[in-house]
Design a protein around this motif. Structure first.
Motif, PDB file in Angstrom:
ATOM      1  N   PRO A 172      -6.030   3.523 -10.288  1.00 28.81           N
ATOM      2  CA  PRO A 172      -7.051   4.576 -10.336  1.00 28.81           C
ATOM      3  C   PRO A 172      -6.594   5.889  -9.714  1.00 28.81           C
ATOM      4  CG  PRO A 172      -7.469   3.193  -8.442  1.00 28.81           C
ATOM      5  CD  PRO A 172      -6.191   2.671  -9.081  1.00 28.81           C
ATOM      6  N   ILE A 173      -5.289   6.020  -9.328  1.00 28.60           N
ATOM      7  CA  ILE A 173      -4.864   7.220  -8.599  1.00 28.60           C
ATOM      8  C   ILE A 173      -4.206   8.257  -9.493  1.00 28.60           C
ATOM      9  CG2 ILE A 173      -4.637   5.949  -6.440  1.00 28.60           C
ATOM     10  CD1 ILE A 173      -1.572   6.037  -6.857  1.00 28.60           C
ATOM     11  N   TRP A 174      -3.636   7.846 -10.638  1.00 27.17           N
ATOM     12  CA  TRP A 174      -3.016   8.758 -11.606  1.00 27.17           C
ATOM     13  C   TRP A 174      -2.027   9.711 -10.917  1.00 27.17           C
ATOM     14  CZ3 TRP A 174      -3.499   7.098 -16.333  1.00 27.17           C
ATOM     15  CH2 TRP A 174      -4.605   6.305 -16.647  1.00 27.17           C
ATOM     16  N   ASP A 175      -1.019   9.111 -10.345  1.00 30.99           N
ATOM     17  CA  ASP A 175      -0.048   9.880  -9.561  1.00 30.99           C
ATOM     18  C   ASP A 175       1.367   9.396  -9.866  1.00 30.99           C
ATOM     19  OD1 ASP A 175       1.418  11.291  -7.729  1.00 30.99           O
ATOM     20  OD2 ASP A 175       0.287  10.646  -5.965  1.00 30.99           O
ATOM     21  N   GLU A 176       2.081  10.177 -10.694  1.00 31.81           N
ATOM     22  CA  GLU A 176       3.453   9.828 -11.054  1.00 31.81           C
ATOM     23  C   GLU A 176       4.395   9.891  -9.853  1.00 31.81           C
ATOM     24  OE1 GLU A 176       1.783  12.052 -14.746  1.00 31.81           O
ATOM     25  OE2 GLU A 176       1.592  12.132 -12.561  1.00 31.81           O
ATOM     26  N   LYS A 177       3.997  10.641  -8.805  1.00 28.69           N
ATOM     27  CA  LYS A 177       4.866  10.835  -7.635  1.00 28.69           C
ATOM     28  C   LYS A 177       4.628   9.798  -6.542  1.00 28.69           C
ATOM     29  CE  LYS A 177       5.004  15.835  -8.398  1.00 28.69           C
ATOM     30  NZ  LYS A 177       4.623  17.159  -7.846  1.00 28.69           N
ATOM     31  N   SER A 178       3.702   8.885  -6.767  1.00 28.97           N
ATOM     32  CA  SER A 178       3.443   7.854  -5.764  1.00 28.97           C
ATOM     33  C   SER A 178       4.618   6.880  -5.701  1.00 28.97           C
ATOM     34  CB  SER A 178       2.144   7.108  -6.089  1.00 28.97           C
ATOM     35  OG  SER A 178       2.229   6.481  -7.353  1.00 28.97           O
ATOM     36  N   SER A 179       4.706   6.157  -4.609  1.00 27.20           N
ATOM     37  CA  SER A 179       5.825   5.234  -4.435  1.00 27.20           C
ATOM     38  C   SER A 179       5.361   3.967  -3.725  1.00 27.20           C
ATOM     39  CB  SER A 179       6.946   5.903  -3.634  1.00 27.20           C
ATOM     40  OG  SER A 179       6.462   6.383  -2.386  1.00 27.20           O
ATOM     41  N   GLY A 180       6.198   2.953  -3.773  1.00 23.59           N
ATOM     42  CA  GLY A 180       5.863   1.689  -3.142  1.00 23.59           C
ATOM     43  C   GLY A 180       6.010   1.754  -1.631  1.00 23.59           C
ATOM     44  N   VAL A 181       5.171   0.992  -0.932  1.00 28.00           N
ATOM     45  CA  VAL A 181       5.205   0.976   0.538  1.00 28.00           C
ATOM     46  C   VAL A 181       4.886  -0.429   1.042  1.00 28.00           C
ATOM     47  CG1 VAL A 181       4.128   1.835   2.657  1.00 28.00           C
ATOM     48  CG2 VAL A 181       4.434   3.383   0.719  1.00 28.00           C
ATOM     49  N   PHE A 182       5.750  -0.969   1.904  1.00 29.12           N
ATOM     50  CA  PHE A 182       5.377  -2.145   2.695  1.00 29.12           C
ATOM     51  C   PHE A 182       4.836  -1.632   4.023  1.00 29.12           C
ATOM     52  CE2 PHE A 182       8.309  -4.451  -0.137  1.00 29.12           C
ATOM     53  CZ  PHE A 182       7.526  -5.562  -0.419  1.00 29.12           C
ATOM     54  N   PHE A 183       3.679  -2.140   4.418  1.00 30.37           N
ATOM     55  CA  PHE A 183       3.015  -1.649   5.628  1.00 30.37           C
ATOM     56  C   PHE A 183       2.611  -2.836   6.503  1.00 30.37           C
ATOM     57  CE2 PHE A 183      -0.770  -0.349   8.021  1.00 30.37           C
ATOM     58  CZ  PHE A 183      -0.307   0.824   8.620  1.00 30.37           C
ATOM     59  N   GLY A 184       2.796  -2.642   7.797  1.00 32.53           N
ATOM     60  CA  GLY A 184       2.420  -3.691   8.737  1.00 32.53           C
ATOM     61  C   GLY A 184       3.544  -4.657   9.018  1.00 32.53           C
ATOM     62  N   VAL A 185       4.791  -4.237   8.757  1.00 32.46           N
ATOM     63  CA  VAL A 185       5.938  -5.132   8.916  1.00 32.46           C
ATOM     64  C   VAL A 185       6.143  -5.500  10.393  1.00 32.46           C
ATOM     65  CG1 VAL A 185       8.397  -5.450   8.470  1.00 32.46           C
ATOM     66  CG2 VAL A 185       7.030  -4.022   6.920  1.00 32.46           C
ATOM     67  N   LYS A 186       6.280  -6.781  10.654  1.00 33.69           N
ATOM     68  CA  LYS A 186       6.524  -7.297  12.010  1.00 33.69           C
ATOM     69  C   LYS A 186       7.758  -8.204  11.981  1.00 33.69           C
ATOM     70  CE  LYS A 186       2.939  -5.630  14.322  1.00 33.69           C
ATOM     71  NZ  LYS A 186       3.101  -4.769  15.515  1.00 33.69           N
ATOM     72  N   SER A 187       8.267  -8.494  13.166  1.00 34.40           N
ATOM     73  CA  SER A 187       9.498  -9.279  13.266  1.00 34.40           C
ATOM     74  C   SER A 187       9.353 -10.687  12.713  1.00 34.40           C
ATOM     75  CB  SER A 187       9.962  -9.341  14.730  1.00 34.40           C
ATOM     76  OG  SER A 187       8.968  -9.956  15.537  1.00 34.40           O
ATOM     77  N   PHE A 188       8.122 -11.217  12.694  1.00 35.26           N
ATOM     78  CA  PHE A 188       7.931 -12.584  12.223  1.00 35.26           C
ATOM     79  C   PHE A 188       7.816 -12.688  10.700  1.00 35.26           C
ATOM     80  CE2 PHE A 188       3.757 -10.950  13.619  1.00 35.26           C
ATOM     81  CZ  PHE A 188       3.047 -10.985  12.420  1.00 35.26           C
ATOM     82  N   HIS A 189       7.757 -11.546  10.014  1.00 35.05           N
ATOM     83  CA  HIS A 189       7.651 -11.589   8.556  1.00 35.05           C
ATOM     84  C   HIS A 189       8.978 -12.000   7.923  1.00 35.05           C
ATOM     85  CE1 HIS A 189       3.993  -8.785   8.884  1.00 35.05           C
ATOM     86  NE2 HIS A 189       3.571  -9.943   8.416  1.00 35.05           N
TER      87      HIS A 189
END
Length: 498
Positions: free
Chosen positions: A349-366
């Protein structure tokens, strides 16, 4: 009398044909894959001749398997494609697919213009680089030598239809996904044409989705081993036909497809307008619009994970089984790891060709398995976004009828059920778009009265785990806030990477 109809879908990655009998049972099928050409970043092109050969050979395989002449053949195809032809009907470009984003600046400028909402409402097509509207403007501005040569601007379905019948015709469904069409008047939209600097004769003649020809090129008829008088129904777009093929023509049932990309769609008697989310409104027939939203990131995210995280360029079925087994070892919500799945930019629903992937909340146990699961959950969160926008206009949706490659994974289907809180139903394991094309043709030739005449067989049901759903609902608002917070940074990174 022949007792079968073949539906064939001209997809982004393959041609798929399904023959069904008059009871709606699939009795033969075929699939031939093809590829996207190597191209600069932002470009997505294919060779139309390769797709034509795949289409022809796919039909030949099914007809040979049947051992009899089909009563009719009906076409489905992907949307938003563009080929430029010269006055000799020769392509002067490759096929430019929906995934091509070279016109992103043009789309962005148009979205910010005073006429943006009018163009969206009249055409039914979101303003995005996927649309032929933006692609044609790009050629006018950046490739005048090609633009000046242009005799026709057509889709891959029109290219194949011209090969079959030597005439330029386009169904209302494919036309309604161009940004060049008026979905209420069912004519080419003059404002869109003026933006492109073209006239109606640069485009094909518009016909209804149940339009039938019986004058097949004799040489092609001979190659297919069928009479030249065999009925060919022009059909509709893959998204619209997937709703028919998955029996999602009831207002309380939405169709969800996850193939290379993905989409959420519902059948409605009138368009659903939402300019912010730019819900699409594509014509299925004279009485029905298919409304919804597409995402760029679906099965291609899984392929990306396979390639980049698992170093597997050509995964086998066993490799995919192992992938999902690893995902199953991680609890819902991936222990707080979230993924914005916009690795190929994003449409709804964002219609944004410039958007990119993001991993968020990364911790050492992942672990690696957390990242794999979070990727699938991110795709499902995005589809839930679209589903909620649709429900705001149509009321609550009770069930999602599913199709696309993801149906082969019980794990992924369960994640989607848990994220959305909806029951999932797989009513047809065959290709939904090809099957839908055959059903549309059956209605066109009066074999069935309506799309509900063929009762859906009892399908595989995935009920949501409501404990997981409650948990997902806690993380969902965080997921939704991430894009808003990171949009500016995504755009800056996009510019730095050019």
């Amino acid at each position: 009398m022949e007792s079968n109809i073949i539906g064939i879908d001209i997809g982004t990655g393959s041609a798929k044909a399904v023959a069904i009998n008059y009871s709606g049972e699939a009795i033969a099928s075929s699939q031939i894959h093809y590829f996207t050409l190597d191209a600069p970043q932002g470009y997505s092109e294919q060779d139309p001749k390769i797709i034509w050969n795949a289409f022809l050979n796919c039909l030949k395989e099914v007809i040979k398997s049947l051992g009899q002449v089909p009563f009719a053949v009906s076409l489905s195809s992907c949307m938003h494609s563009l080929i430029v032809l010269d006055k000799d009907s020769k392509p002067v470009t490759n096929l430019i697919t929906w995934a091509d984003t070279r016109s992103e600046k043009i789309a962005e400028e148009l979205r910010q213009s005073e006429i943006a909402e009018t163009i969206y409402r009249v055409s039914g097509t979101p303003i995005h680089s996927m649309s032929p509207l933006c692609k044609i403007i790009w050629f006018k501005k950046n490739k005048p030598e090609i633009f000046e040569k242009a005799f026709k601007f057509i889709s891959i379905k029109e290219f194949i239809w011209h090969k079959l019948f030597n005439t330029y015709e386009v169904d209302q469904s494919i036309a309604s996904a161009t940004g060049l069409f008026n979905i209420e008047k069912k004519t080419w939209n003059q404002t869109s044409l003026e933006l492109c600097g073209i006239i109606a004769s640069h485009l094909s003649d518009i016909v209804t989705t149940d339009f039938i020809r019986k004058d097949l090129n004799p040489l092609i008829a001979e190659e297919l081993n069928i009479p030249a008088g065999t009925r060919f129904c022009i059909g509709a777009s893959d998204g619209c036909l997937a709703n028919i093929g998955s029996h999602a023509v009831n207002k309380k049932i939405a169709a969800v497809t996850i193939g290379t990309s993905g989409a959420v769609r519902i059948a409605n008697t009138s368009p659903i307008y939402n300019f912010e989310a730019m819900i699409f409104n594509y014509v299925l027939d004279e009485e029905t619009f298919i409304c919804g939203g597409p995402v760029n990131n679906g099965g291609n995210v899984l392929e990306w994970m396979m390639k980049q995280f698992l170093k597997n360029e050509k995964p086998s079925k066993k490799d995919y089984d192992n992938f999902f087994k690893e995902v199953d070892d991680v609890a819902a919500c991936s222990d707080g790891l979230l993924f914005l799945p916009y690795i190929y930019g994003e449409r709804a629903p964002i219609w944004d060709e410039k958007s990119s992937g993001v991993f968020f909340g990364v911790k050492s146990f992942h672990k690696r398995s957390h990242f794999l699961r979070a990727a699938l959950e991110g795709v499902c969160y995005t589809l839930k976004n679209i589903l909620q926008v649709i429900e705001e206009s149509t009321g609550a949706i009770d069930q999602l009828n599913v199709s696309g490659g993801f149906i082969h994974s019980k794990t992924w289907m369960q994640i989607l059920a848990d994220v959305t809180g909806k029951r999932l139903c797989l009513v047809n394991a065959e290709d939904a778009s090809a099957y839908g094309a055959a059903m549309l043709c059956m209605k066109a030739v009066n074999i069935i009265d309506n799309y509900q005449s063929l009762k859906a067989s009892d399908g595989t049901i995935s009920e949501p785990d409501m404990n997981n759903h409650v948990l997902y609902n806690k993380y969902y608002p965080v997921f939704n806030e991430l894009y808003k917070s990171l949009k500016g940074s995504m755009h800056r990174i996009n510019e730095l990477n050019k």
